[in-house]
Design an enzyme around this catalytic site. Structure first.
Site, PDB file in Angstrom:
ATOM      1  N   LYS A 134       0.840  -1.205   0.000  1.00 16.50           N
ATOM      2  CA  LYS A 134       0.000   0.000   0.000  1.00 16.50           C
ATOM      3  C   LYS A 134       0.880   1.263   0.000  1.00 16.50           C
ATOM      4  CE  LYS A 134      -3.490  -2.839   0.093  1.00 16.50           C
ATOM      5  NZ  LYS A 134      -4.246  -3.361   1.218  1.00 16.50           N
TER       6      LYS A 134
HETATM    7  C1  LIG Z   1      -5.113  -4.538   1.773  1.00 18.41           C
HETATM    8  C2  LIG Z   1      -6.594  -4.437   1.840  1.00 18.41           C
HETATM    9  C3  LIG Z   1      -7.338  -4.712   2.996  1.00 18.41           C
HETATM   10  C4  LIG Z   1      -6.772  -5.353   4.224  1.00 18.41           C
HETATM   11  O1  LIG Z   1      -5.685  -4.763   4.724  1.00 18.41           O
HETATM   12  P1  LIG Z   1      -4.609  -5.589   5.581  1.00 18.41           P
HETATM   13  O2  LIG Z   1      -3.812  -4.499   6.201  1.00 18.41           O
HETATM   14  O3  LIG Z   1      -3.834  -6.439   4.612  1.00 18.41           O
HETATM   15  O4  LIG Z   1      -5.344  -6.400   6.583  1.00 18.41           O
HETATM   16  C5  LIG Z   1      -8.687  -4.462   2.978  1.00 18.41           C
HETATM   17  N1  LIG Z   1      -9.314  -4.014   1.879  1.00 18.41           N
HETATM   18  C6  LIG Z   1      -8.643  -3.787   0.737  1.00 18.41           C
HETATM   19  C7  LIG Z   1      -9.393  -3.280  -0.446  1.00 18.41           C
HETATM   20  C8  LIG Z   1      -7.279  -4.011   0.672  1.00 18.41           C
HETATM   21  O5  LIG Z   1      -6.618  -3.823  -0.478  1.00 18.41           O
END
Ligand SMILES: *Cc1c(COP(=O)(O)O)cnc(C)c1O
Length: 383
Positions: A180
């Protein structure tokens, strides 16, 4: 191999983490609130509560919204499974509504059709970094008395009608997974304008326990006294992680800027390929480009998406597919009765989608290599 996404860790990140490791408090120390404050300020939202992951943040947001057994939530099928799972954890029913073929986010008209008297929350997703139709979704929520939990795991730094994502829904969820925009290793956050929601989120994060004198149900029995007022979890993030997050946040604008720069280069390079659908940006919606998704003209490509994918991997490109629609997952079919064909726009999108590498540390040579490789492969397979 050029991956589809990757973190960017520098000396100042490492020094920030090491300084916490050398301190007395490696968890539950001052960095957590500093990080919450800094992200809240960046997104112009009054309150922020950090969690051990984006998934934990989604779970907590659903709990804070009062989602429980018998309730329904409505989300997009084109998302990571966590956007729907968070409600299932609480005994609620996951309901999907198809996406808008242009924006690739939850179609609010479809969502409106799925609202029943059991619907508790809408969980729209800012897919690929492009904000969902927040005005329409918020209006629907007000009309029907629903809570909006915006899954902005892809969209830190994105703008909607000139305003930054973070204060435009009842709760906004971020993820700090390494793919991210900024990372804490694992980590997540809920942003909210509502102090009561903030308090519930904090309780949920730490076993439902409070020591806050102003919030106790009974008179304190002494300095050791605490109360467990709700059922909660251990979803705490550490100071070590938040030190990394704070150091990363300082470079977020540069990261987003570089992502946009690369996306623009891709869009210019691929604009001339016939029938290839590229990410859309409008005057109202400015993506922070977590992903760059091509929708391939599979009718014109020998071997379809699979052949393009394999040929790009052979050229050492870490391409990916975001996402297999959630309703097609075996669990959602077995336990919730969803079937192939339920959400035709999402399914048609999925058959054509491929994510090509996009992350700030990519060099101009990397970007050019991706462009050349995609062009070569499409030309080679064209029929
Ligand atoms: C990455 C992601 C999550 C979850 O995040 P984590 O930190 O990996 O638990 C939730 N929703 C979307 C759309 C994501 O891309």
């Amino acid at each position: 191999m050029i991956p589809y996404s990757s973190q960017w860790i520098e000396k100042e990140d490492i020094e920030a983490v090491v300084s916490v490791l050398r301190s007395d408090r490696i968890t539950q120390g001052p960095r957590i609130e500093e990080f919450e404050r800094a992200v809240a300020d960046y997104t112009s939202s009054p309150f922020a509560v950090a969690f051990s992951s984006g998934t934990a943040a989604l779970h907590a947001a659903c709990a804070a919204a009062g989602v429980g057994p018998g309730d329904e939530i409505i989300t997009s099928p084109v998302t990571f499974v966590a956007s729907a799972n968070c409600a299932v954890y609480l005994g609620a029913t996951p309901v999907f509504a198809d996406i808008d073929p242009e924006s690739l986010t939850l179609d609010w008209r479809e969502a409106a059709r799925k609202v029943t008297n059991r619907t508790k929350a809408l969980i729209p997703v800012d897919f690929s970094g492009s904000p969902c139709d927040l005005d329409e979704i918020n209006a629907l929520a007000v009309e029907k008395g629903l809570v909006v939990i915006e899954d902005a795991a892809h969209a830190l730094g994105a703008d909607y009608k000139g305003r930054r994502i973070g204060s435009l829904a009842d709760m906004t969820i971020l993820s700090f997974h390494p793919v991210k925009h900024i990372t804490t290793g694992e980590g997540g956050m809920v942003l909210t304008n509502d102090e009561k929601l903030r308090d519930r989120l904090r309780l949920f994060r730490s076993h439902g326990i409070t020591r806050d004198a102003g919030k106790l149900a009974r008179p304190s029995e002494g300095d050791w006294y605490y109360e467990m007022q709700e059922l909660g979890f251990n979803y705490r993030i550490t100071d070590i992680q938040c030190a990394l997050g704070l150091a990363q946040l300082k470079r977020l604008d540069r990261f987003v800027c570089r992502r946009r720069e690369i996306a623009l280069q891709y869009t210019e390079a691929f604009a001339s390929v016939p029938s290839l659908v590229l990410p859309r940006e409008t005057a109202e919606v400015r993506s922070s480009f977590h992903l760059y998704v091509l929708q391939l003209p599979i009718e014109h490509l020998k071997g379809g998406r699979r052949a393009v994918f394999d040929a790009l991997v052979e050229r050492k490109l870490g391409v990916n597919v975001h996402y297999i629609p959630v309703h097609l997952q075996p669990y959602y079919q077995r336990c919730w009765g969803y079937r192939q064909g339920d959400f035709p726009i999402a399914e048609r999108y999925y058959e054509r989608a491929i994510s090509i590498p996009l992350y700030p540390r990519m060099t101009d040579e990397d970007v050019q290599y991706v462009i050349n490789s995609v062009r070569e492969v499409l030309t080679k397979l064209w029929i």
